[in-house]
Design a protein around this motif. Structure first.
Motif, PDB file in Angstrom:
ATOM      1  N   UNK A  12       0.840  -1.203   0.000  1.00  0.00           N
ATOM      2  CA  UNK A  12       0.000   0.000   0.000  1.00  0.00           C
ATOM      3  C   UNK A  12       0.874   1.252   0.000  1.00  0.00           C
ATOM      4  N   UNK A  13       0.465   2.229  -0.787  1.00  0.00           N
ATOM      5  CA  UNK A  13       1.227   3.474  -0.887  1.00  0.00           C
ATOM      6  C   UNK A  13       0.306   4.616  -0.518  1.00  0.00           C
ATOM      7  N   UNK A  14       0.734   5.451   0.403  1.00  0.00           N
ATOM      8  CA  UNK A  14      -0.058   6.645   0.709  1.00  0.00           C
ATOM      9  C   UNK A  14       0.054   7.605  -0.473  1.00  0.00           C
ATOM     10  N   UNK A  15      -1.057   8.181  -0.944  1.00  0.00           N
ATOM     11  CA  UNK A  15      -0.943   9.132  -2.045  1.00  0.00           C
ATOM     12  C   UNK A  15       0.091  10.221  -1.717  1.00  0.00           C
ATOM     13  N   UNK A  48       3.606  -1.615 -17.312  1.00  0.00           N
ATOM     14  CA  UNK A  48       2.959  -0.640 -18.181  1.00  0.00           C
ATOM     15  C   UNK A  48       1.473  -0.909 -18.288  1.00  0.00           C
ATOM     16  N   UNK A  49       0.660   0.125 -18.104  1.00  0.00           N
ATOM     17  CA  UNK A  49      -0.790  -0.035 -18.161  1.00  0.00           C
ATOM     18  C   UNK A  49      -1.421  -0.182 -16.788  1.00  0.00           C
ATOM     19  N   UNK A  50      -0.598  -0.238 -15.729  1.00  0.00           N
ATOM     20  CA  UNK A  50      -1.166  -0.332 -14.374  1.00  0.00           C
ATOM     21  C   UNK A  50      -2.118   0.834 -14.125  1.00  0.00           C
ATOM     22  N   UNK A  51      -3.148   0.580 -13.337  1.00  0.00           N
ATOM     23  CA  UNK A  51      -4.099   1.641 -12.995  1.00  0.00           C
ATOM     24  C   UNK A  51      -3.474   2.575 -11.960  1.00  0.00           C
ATOM     25  N   UNK A  52      -3.850   3.846 -12.050  1.00  0.00           N
ATOM     26  CA  UNK A  52      -3.349   4.810 -11.065  1.00  0.00           C
ATOM     27  C   UNK A  52      -4.410   5.889 -10.875  1.00  0.00           C
ATOM     28  N   UNK A  53      -4.594   6.338  -9.636  1.00  0.00           N
ATOM     29  CA  UNK A  53      -5.520   7.451  -9.371  1.00  0.00           C
ATOM     30  C   UNK A  53      -4.725   8.745  -9.379  1.00  0.00           C
ATOM     31  N   UNK A  54      -5.267   9.756 -10.060  1.00  0.00           N
ATOM     32  CA  UNK A  54      -4.684  11.086  -9.934  1.00  0.00           C
ATOM     33  C   UNK A  54      -5.662  11.941  -9.135  1.00  0.00           C
ATOM     34  N   UNK A  55      -5.105  12.822  -8.299  1.00  0.00           N
ATOM     35  CA  UNK A  55      -5.920  13.641  -7.388  1.00  0.00           C
ATOM     36  C   UNK A  55      -5.570  15.099  -7.621  1.00  0.00           C
ATOM     37  N   UNK A  56      -6.596  15.892  -7.922  1.00  0.00           N
ATOM     38  CA  UNK A  56      -6.346  17.276  -8.329  1.00  0.00           C
ATOM     39  C   UNK A  56      -6.987  18.263  -7.363  1.00  0.00           C
ATOM     40  N   UNK A  57      -6.294  19.395  -7.194  1.00  0.00           N
ATOM     41  CA  UNK A  57      -6.809  20.476  -6.349  1.00  0.00           C
ATOM     42  C   UNK A  57      -8.090  21.037  -6.957  1.00  0.00           C
ATOM     43  N   UNK A  58      -8.927  21.636  -6.119  1.00  0.00           N
ATOM     44  CA  UNK A  58     -10.127  22.303  -6.639  1.00  0.00           C
ATOM     45  C   UNK A  58     -10.399  23.563  -5.844  1.00  0.00           C
ATOM     46  N   UNK A  59     -11.276  24.400  -6.361  1.00  0.00           N
ATOM     47  CA  UNK A  59     -11.647  25.647  -5.663  1.00  0.00           C
ATOM     48  C   UNK A  59     -10.424  26.521  -5.432  1.00  0.00           C
ATOM     49  N   UNK A  60     -10.246  26.940  -4.187  1.00  0.00           N
ATOM     50  CA  UNK A  60      -9.136  27.847  -3.845  1.00  0.00           C
ATOM     51  C   UNK A  60      -7.828  27.102  -3.610  1.00  0.00           C
ATOM     52  N   UNK A  89      -3.686   5.409 -16.527  1.00  0.00           N
ATOM     53  CA  UNK A  89      -2.799   4.254 -16.679  1.00  0.00           C
ATOM     54  C   UNK A  89      -1.357   4.737 -16.624  1.00  0.00           C
ATOM     55  N   UNK A  90      -0.511   3.903 -16.088  1.00  0.00           N
ATOM     56  CA  UNK A  90       0.921   4.230 -16.105  1.00  0.00           C
ATOM     57  C   UNK A  90       1.442   3.905 -17.504  1.00  0.00           C
ATOM     58  N   UNK A  91       1.920   4.910 -18.204  1.00  0.00           N
ATOM     59  CA  UNK A  91       2.490   4.668 -19.531  1.00  0.00           C
ATOM     60  C   UNK A  91       3.942   4.209 -19.412  1.00  0.00           C
ATOM     61  N   UNK A  92       4.688   4.805 -18.484  1.00  0.00           N
ATOM     62  CA  UNK A  92       6.080   4.388 -18.256  1.00  0.00           C
ATOM     63  C   UNK A  92       6.506   4.852 -16.869  1.00  0.00           C
ATOM     64  N   UNK A  93       7.419   4.106 -16.282  1.00  0.00           N
ATOM     65  CA  UNK A  93       7.955   4.450 -14.962  1.00  0.00           C
ATOM     66  C   UNK A  93       9.457   4.255 -15.001  1.00  0.00           C
ATOM     67  N   UNK A  94      10.205   5.277 -14.565  1.00  0.00           N
ATOM     68  CA  UNK A  94      11.669   5.196 -14.532  1.00  0.00           C
ATOM     69  C   UNK A  94      12.121   5.503 -13.111  1.00  0.00           C
ATOM     70  N   UNK A  95      12.331   4.421 -12.355  1.00  0.00           N
ATOM     71  CA  UNK A  95      12.645   4.610 -10.933  1.00  0.00           C
ATOM     72  C   UNK A  95      13.911   5.450 -10.744  1.00  0.00           C
ATOM     73  N   UNK A  96      14.956   5.123 -11.494  1.00  0.00           N
ATOM     74  CA  UNK A  96      16.232   5.808 -11.246  1.00  0.00           C
ATOM     75  C   UNK A  96      16.133   7.311 -11.512  1.00  0.00           C
ATOM     76  N   UNK A 130      -0.777   4.668  -5.263  1.00  0.00           N
ATOM     77  CA  UNK A 130       0.043   3.541  -5.690  1.00  0.00           C
ATOM     78  C   UNK A 130      -0.595   2.870  -6.889  1.00  0.00           C
ATOM     79  N   UNK A 131       0.140   1.982  -7.563  1.00  0.00           N
ATOM     80  CA  UNK A 131      -0.418   1.312  -8.746  1.00  0.00           C
ATOM     81  C   UNK A 131      -1.456   0.260  -8.356  1.00  0.00           C
TER      82      UNK A 131
END
Ligand SMILES: Cc1cc2nc3c(=O)[nH]c(=O)nc-3n(C[C@H](O)[C@H](O)[C@H](O)COP(=O)(O)OP(=O)(O)OC[C@H]3O[C@@H](n4cnc5c(N)ncnc54)[C@H](O)[C@@H]3O)c2cc1C
Length: 273
Positions: A12-15, A48-60, A89-96, A130-131
Motif C-alpha cells: 500500500x502506498x499513501x498518495x 505498463x498499463x497499471x491503474x493509477x488514481x490522480x488527485x487534483x486540487x479544486x476551488x481555492x 494508466x501508467x504509460x512508463x515508470x523510470x525509478x532511477x 500507488x499502482x
C-alpha cells in the motif's frame, strides 16, 4: 516499458504529490505528462498499463490535500478537502530518474483531468496513488487480442513494448481523427487496425474485430475504453468462446455522458454482469 531499474514489491502506498516535469504532445489528441518526485524512488514495481488514481486540487486550493491514513484506509477528515479523483494508466515508470509518464486523451467534453492536462505547466502539482490493477498487466500468452479507444491506447502501447517478439494476434484501436494514429512497434505476427470514429461509432471497431478468428487457448484478451467497445467484446469472448475469466481483462474506462464520479458504481456493475 524499460524494466532496468530494480523493482520493489507491491505494497500500500499513501498518495503523494508529484509535479509536472515536462509535457509532450504525442499526437494532437494525446498529451504525455512526465511527473516527478523524489518519493518515486520507493514506488512499488509497476507494469505498463497499471491503474493509477490522480488527485487534483479544486476551488481555492493550489495543491491537492492528501488523505489521513485511518484503519479503513486513506480518508479526508474534512470532506470538502477531498480532491477531484480520476483513474489513469501508467504509460512508463523510470525509478532511477524518479519519473512517471501518464498519457491524457484530450477530449472536447473536458472534465478536471482533461483541463489539468490542457493547462499543464512545469511545476504544476497533483497527487498520485500507488499502482493497481492486474500485475503484470500483460499476462503471459501466445495470442493477444486487444481493443480500445484513445483512453486505452496508453496501456496498449505499454503492453506492446512488453510483448514477446513471436506473439501473434490482433489489436484494434478507435481514435477520433486520422492524426491520432501512431506508429506502434507491434510484433510481426500481430496485426494492428486503426478505426476512425468517436464513441458512437464503436460498432465500426467491434463488428470487424469479432470477424477475426481467435484462439481461445493460450490467449489473453484485453479490452478497455468506452463501455460500448468493452461490453460486446467481453460478452462474445466470455459467452460464445467460453474463455476463462482469468484470460480476459475487460474494463469499461468511461461512458459517454457520465463523468467518472457518476460512472464509477455503474462500471463495477457492468464488470460484474
Ligand atoms: C483503469 C482506467 C485507466 C484509464 N487510463 C486512461 C489513460 O491512461 N488515459 C486517458 O486519457 N484516460 C484513461 N482512462 C479514462 C479516464 O479516466 C476518463 O476518460 C475520465 O472520465 C477522464 O476524466 P475527465 O476529468 O477528463 O472527465 P470527466 O469529468 O470524468 O467527464 C466529463 C465528461 O467527459 C466525457 N468523457 C470522459 N472521457 C472521455 C473521452 N475519452 N472522450 C470523450 N469524452 C469523454 C464524460 O462522459 C463526461 O461527459 C482510464 C480509466 C480507467 C478506469
Amino acid at each position: 516499458m524499460p524494466q532496468s531499474d530494480t523493482p520493489l514489491p507491491r505494497q500500500p502506498v499513501r498518495p503523494f504529490l508529484v509535479s509536472v516535469k515536462h509535457v509532450i504532445d504525442i499526437t494532437p489528441a494525446l498529451r504525455r505528462i512526465c511527473f516527478t518526485s523524489p518519493l518515486l524512488a520507493d514506488y512499488p514495481d509497476v507494469s505498463g498499463g497499471a491503474h493509477i488514481k490522480i488527485m487534483m486540487a479544486h476551488g481555492e486550493q493550489t495543491v491537492p490535500v492528501l488523505p489521513t491514513l485511518t484503519d479503513k484506509g486513506p480518508r479526508w477528515l474534512v470532506p470538502e478537502d477531498k480532491p477531484l479523483i480520476r483513474t489513469f494508466s501508467v504509460r512508463a515508470f523510470r525509478r532511477n530518474a524518479c519519473e512517471i509518464d501518464i498519457d491524457f486523451a484530450l477530449h472536447a467534453d473536458s472534465g478536471p483531468a482533461t483541463r489539468f492536462a490542457q493547462q499543464a505547466q512545469e511545476g504544476d502539482v497533483l497527487a498520485i496513488s500507488g499502482p493497481g490493477g492486474p500485475h503484470p498487466m500483460l499476462q503471459p500468452a501466445r495470442h493477444y487480442y486487444m481493443a480500445g479507444d484513445l483512453t486505452a491506447l496508453p496501456a496498449i502501447s505499454a503492453m506492446i513494448e512488453d510483448m514477446p517478439a513471436d506473439s501473434d494476434g490482433h489489436i484494434a484501436l478507435l481514435v477520433p481523427t486520422s492524426d491520432a494514429i501512431q506508429d506502434l512497434p507491434v510484433p510481426d505476427k500481430v496485426t494492428l487496425t486503426w478505426v476512425i470514429g468517436n464513441s458512437a461509432d464503436s460498432d465500426k471497431l467491434t463488428v470487424p474485430f469479432l470477424q477475426h478468428s481467435m484462439e481461445n487457448i493460450n490467449s489473453y484478451f484485453w479490452f478497455g475504453g468506452e463501455e460500448n467497445i468493452v461490453v460486446p467484446l467481453r460478452n462474445h469472448v466470455r459467452r460464445n468462446m467460453e474463455v476463462a475469466r482469468t484470460a480476459i481483462y475487460a474494463v469499461p474506462y468511461w461512458r459517454d455522458g457520465k463523468d467518472e464520479d457518476a460512472y464509477h458504481q455503474n462500471r463495477h456493475t457492468v464488470m460484474d454482469s
